[in-house]
Design a protein around this motif. Sequence first.
Motif, short mmCIF file in Angstrom:
data_model
loop_
_atom_site.label_atom_id
_atom_site.label_comp_id
_atom_site.label_asym_id
_atom_site.label_seq_id
_atom_site.Cartn_x
_atom_site.Cartn_y
_atom_site.Cartn_z
N CYS A 62 0.87 -1.18 0.00
CA CYS A 62 0.00 0.00 0.00
C CYS A 62 0.91 1.23 0.00
O CYS A 62 1.86 1.29 0.78
CB CYS A 62 -0.88 -0.02 1.24
N ASP A 144 -4.59 -8.53 7.40
CA ASP A 144 -4.98 -7.82 6.19
C ASP A 144 -6.14 -8.62 5.59
O ASP A 144 -5.94 -9.77 5.16
CB ASP A 144 -3.79 -7.76 5.23
N SER A 146 -7.43 -8.84 2.87
CA SER A 146 -7.24 -9.39 1.53
C SER A 146 -6.51 -10.73 1.56
O SER A 146 -6.42 -11.41 0.55
CB SER A 146 -6.50 -8.40 0.63
N GLN A 176 -8.90 4.62 -1.90
CA GLN A 176 -8.24 3.31 -2.01
C GLN A 176 -7.36 3.24 -3.25
O GLN A 176 -6.25 2.70 -3.21
CB GLN A 176 -9.29 2.19 -2.05
N ARG A 181 -4.83 0.28 -2.37
CA ARG A 181 -5.36 -0.70 -1.41
C ARG A 181 -6.85 -0.94 -1.65
O ARG A 181 -7.70 -0.51 -0.86
CB ARG A 181 -5.14 -0.18 0.02
N GLN A 183 -10.18 -2.68 -1.29
CA GLN A 183 -10.70 -3.56 -0.21
C GLN A 183 -12.18 -3.25 -0.01
O GLN A 183 -12.51 -2.15 0.47
CB GLN A 183 -9.91 -3.27 1.07
N ASP A 187 -16.16 -7.69 1.85
CA ASP A 187 -15.10 -8.66 2.20
C ASP A 187 -14.63 -8.43 3.63
O ASP A 187 -14.36 -9.38 4.38
CB ASP A 187 -13.89 -8.52 1.24
N THR A 188 -14.50 -7.16 4.00
CA THR A 188 -14.03 -6.84 5.35
C THR A 188 -15.06 -7.33 6.38
O THR A 188 -14.69 -7.91 7.40
CB THR A 188 -13.83 -5.31 5.49
#
Length: 451
Positions: A62, A144, A146, A176, A181, A183, A187-188
């Motif tokens: 990042c 992370d 991801s 982002q 990055r 994201q 997903d988070t």
Amino acid sequence: MIDKYALVARYSAPVPRYTSYPTAPHFSDAVDAGTYLSWLRQISRTDPVSVYIHIPFCDRLCWFCGCHTKHTTRYEPVRAYLGVLSQELTLLGEALGFKPQLGQLHLGGGSPSLLKSWDMEELRERLGDVFTFRDDAQISVEIDPSDATTDLFEALNVLGMNRASIGVQDFDPAVQAAINRPQSFEDTRDVANRLRAMGVHSLNIDALYGLPHQTLTTLERTMADVVSLQPDRIALFGYAHVPWMKKHQQMIDESSLPDSGERYRQARRAEAILKEAGYQQIGIDHFARPQDSLARAALDGRVNRNFQGYTDDPCETLIGLGASSIGKTRFGYVQNITATGQYMATVRSGALPIGRGLELSEDDIIRGAFIERLMSDFRVDMKAFRKHHGDAAATVLGEAAIAAQNDPDGLCHISGDSFEIPVDARPFARTVASWFDAYMKKREARYSAAL
Ligand SMILES: C[S@@+](CC[C@H](N)C(=O)[O-])C[C@H]1O[C@@H](n2cnc3c(N)ncnc32)[C@H](O)[C@@H]1O
Ligand code: SF4
């Protein structure tokens, strides 16, 4: 009432974040492996220790990142590093000569979420050779999102993780893109849900303000999304732009960065949103739900400052493992060699990989305690401080009296026996702390912006 906006420009000069005192730029090679060995031999045999393990690898880089890490898409370097970490544990066990109790374990990075389940199994076993895990040991890992795979959750389970920290930074697509990055919120959220389902009882989320293209509107949306994930803790950091130290930050277009006034507004807006959502502010940049152990510790002045930010960990000894890790004993700080290759070569040669450190003087201990209370509680009980530190506290308490008398901006005052930073001056706590930093006068180090 202080005019905060007038002060922002005056006090935006770079100052340390005081995750330690003295701060890391003042460590030197006067402390070496021999010094550390003698300190380790004198640590308490009964008190539990804390352990920090650094994993300096990420499978994405990042642009904003200020951590000590290296981008790799291959697993082999991570595996080789873990082999060396295991050797470092053997060296540490020999140096200690006894098996301390382990109260807290934190895996940070970089991205410890790159570790496979068999890595974690080995690591847990090797740690068990050197330490006795307490039944109530807190085991936390920086994740992370991801990196999320089925094996990751298995790996975290094998380690016995009961606390987790996930990096969010910002959910806005333009922000982002500017920090490299991507994201998604979904997903988070899935990662947060899975962590909870596997028994994680304390979940932290990292978020940032001061990022490129961030505005009050984008930040408000990100904060609302963060709150909707119901983390137990939130760390809200100001983006530290230090491209002279972190070359990849040059990828960030400086014209898209908010200025100090805008950073100040962003921080206050984010704080207000989190407080309105029921979070209690801890120190300068942490937030916790009232039932969280950190919030409870804050109520009775038990919050301490450490390299991870704020903690309720009472351990006197912190053992750092891995490249660049910092440890602490009551005698002083030690930092492992930062360059990963050199760290690995040193461990392979059979030596403890200490790069530098600092032996604490009596003045360091007293100023460090004063600064830690200021950064954690925004106040120091001067009577209790003198009682605890005796006559040696006179110098710093004298400086506090002078600071309170000579401060035209209302950043501090004395009320009864208490030296205090008033509520509306708390964003300037780092600046007030720096007035008690004896090293600031000796040598200039370059730090990130205070606000
Ligand atoms: C090791 S990373 C977190 C774990 C994982 N690698 C991730 O990114 O999700 C630690 C945290 O440090 C913070 N951080 C990194 N670089 C920063 C910078 N330049 N300024 C302020 N905070 C920073 C971020 O909030 C980040 O989540
Ligand atoms: S923010 Fe996390 S994932 Fe990104 S480069 Fe830094 S340590 Fe790696």
